[in-house]
Design a protein around this motif. Structure first.
Motif, mmCIF file in Angstrom:
data_model
loop_
_atom_site.group_PDB
_atom_site.id
_atom_site.type_symbol
_atom_site.label_atom_id
_atom_site.label_comp_id
_atom_site.label_asym_id
_atom_site.label_seq_id
_atom_site.Cartn_x
_atom_site.Cartn_y
_atom_site.Cartn_z
ATOM 1 N N SER A 160 -4.411 -4.509 5.972
ATOM 2 C CA SER A 160 -3.052 -4.178 5.571
ATOM 3 C C SER A 160 -2.169 -5.428 5.553
ATOM 4 C CB SER A 160 -2.472 -3.141 6.541
ATOM 5 O OG SER A 160 -1.160 -2.815 6.167
ATOM 6 N N LEU B 256 -4.810 3.304 -3.664
ATOM 7 C CA LEU B 256 -4.850 1.848 -3.510
ATOM 8 C C LEU B 256 -5.255 1.482 -2.091
ATOM 9 C CD1 LEU B 256 -4.332 -1.040 -4.498
ATOM 10 C CD2 LEU B 256 -1.921 -0.715 -3.871
ATOM 11 N N GLY B 257 -4.659 2.147 -1.109
ATOM 12 C CA GLY B 257 -4.995 1.863 0.286
ATOM 13 C C GLY B 257 -6.462 2.108 0.594
ATOM 14 N N THR C 116 -1.253 -7.059 -4.234
ATOM 15 C CA THR C 116 -1.659 -5.738 -4.703
ATOM 16 C C THR C 116 -1.107 -5.418 -6.093
ATOM 17 O OG1 THR C 116 0.147 -4.719 -3.465
ATOM 18 C CG2 THR C 116 -2.016 -4.763 -2.404
ATOM 19 N N THR C 117 0.073 -5.930 -6.426
ATOM 20 C CA THR C 117 0.624 -5.700 -7.766
ATOM 21 C C THR C 117 -0.241 -6.388 -8.817
ATOM 22 O OG1 THR C 117 2.857 -5.519 -6.861
ATOM 23 C CG2 THR C 117 2.668 -5.973 -9.224
ATOM 24 N N GLN D 213 -3.482 -4.349 -9.106
ATOM 25 C CA GLN D 213 -3.322 -3.120 -9.877
ATOM 26 C C GLN D 213 -3.206 -3.412 -11.375
ATOM 27 O OE1 GLN D 213 -0.039 -1.685 -7.348
ATOM 28 N NE2 GLN D 213 -1.130 0.279 -7.279
ATOM 29 N N ASN E 270 -1.810 5.108 -7.243
ATOM 30 C CA ASN E 270 -0.875 5.560 -6.204
ATOM 31 C C ASN E 270 -1.215 4.854 -4.894
ATOM 32 O OD1 ASN E 270 -2.845 7.131 -4.670
ATOM 33 N ND2 ASN E 270 -2.719 8.643 -6.310
ATOM 34 N N GLU E 271 -0.283 4.903 -3.969
ATOM 35 C CA GLU E 271 -0.435 4.167 -2.704
ATOM 36 C C GLU E 271 -1.655 4.618 -1.900
ATOM 37 O OE1 GLU E 271 1.135 1.426 -1.410
ATOM 38 O OE2 GLU E 271 2.036 1.342 -3.394
ATOM 39 N N ALA E 272 -1.917 5.929 -1.875
ATOM 40 C CA ALA E 272 -3.056 6.431 -1.102
ATOM 41 C C ALA E 272 -4.378 5.922 -1.675
ATOM 42 C CB ALA E 272 -3.043 7.962 -1.071
#
Length: 109
Positions: free
Chosen positions: A72, A61-62, A37-38, A41, A57-59
């Protein structure tokens, strides 16, 4: 033409665009078959800056990972990335052709 000169094939804009998508994916994945994921991004930030705010942000991205079919804790494959590109292409086409009665029925199956 000079003797011994190589003939370079002429590629269409579409072929060059596909090559760019594949090349940028693998470059971001450090030449691996998937990226974390890094890496994802970072690639989005560098290559799709208009979309980057969605995954900062995490939300967000998810949500994007879920739309791409990434479970996940799993890495992102090119197939997952292609699903994102499909979605973005359909949205951009729709925005660009709002005033016209042209609709894109492009759906990834």
């Amino acid at each position: 033409m000079t003797p011994g000169a190589l003939l370079l094939p002429q590629y269409s804009d579409l072929e060059l665009a596909i090559n760019t998508l594949v090349t940028e994916f693998h470059k971001a994945a450090d030449d691996g078959p998937t990226m974390n994921t890094t890496q994802f991004q970072t690639m989005i930030s560098n290559q799709l800056p208009g979309f980057a705010k969605t995954v900062e942000n995490e939300a967000g991205l998810g949500q994007v990972l879920q739309q791409m079919g990434v479970q996940s804790g799993h890495n992102i494959s090119f197939e997952n990335f292609w699903a994102l590109i499909n979605k973005q292409a359909v949205q951009l086409f729709g925005t660009a052709h709002k005033e016209k009665s042209v609709r894109c029925g492009c759906l990834l199956q």
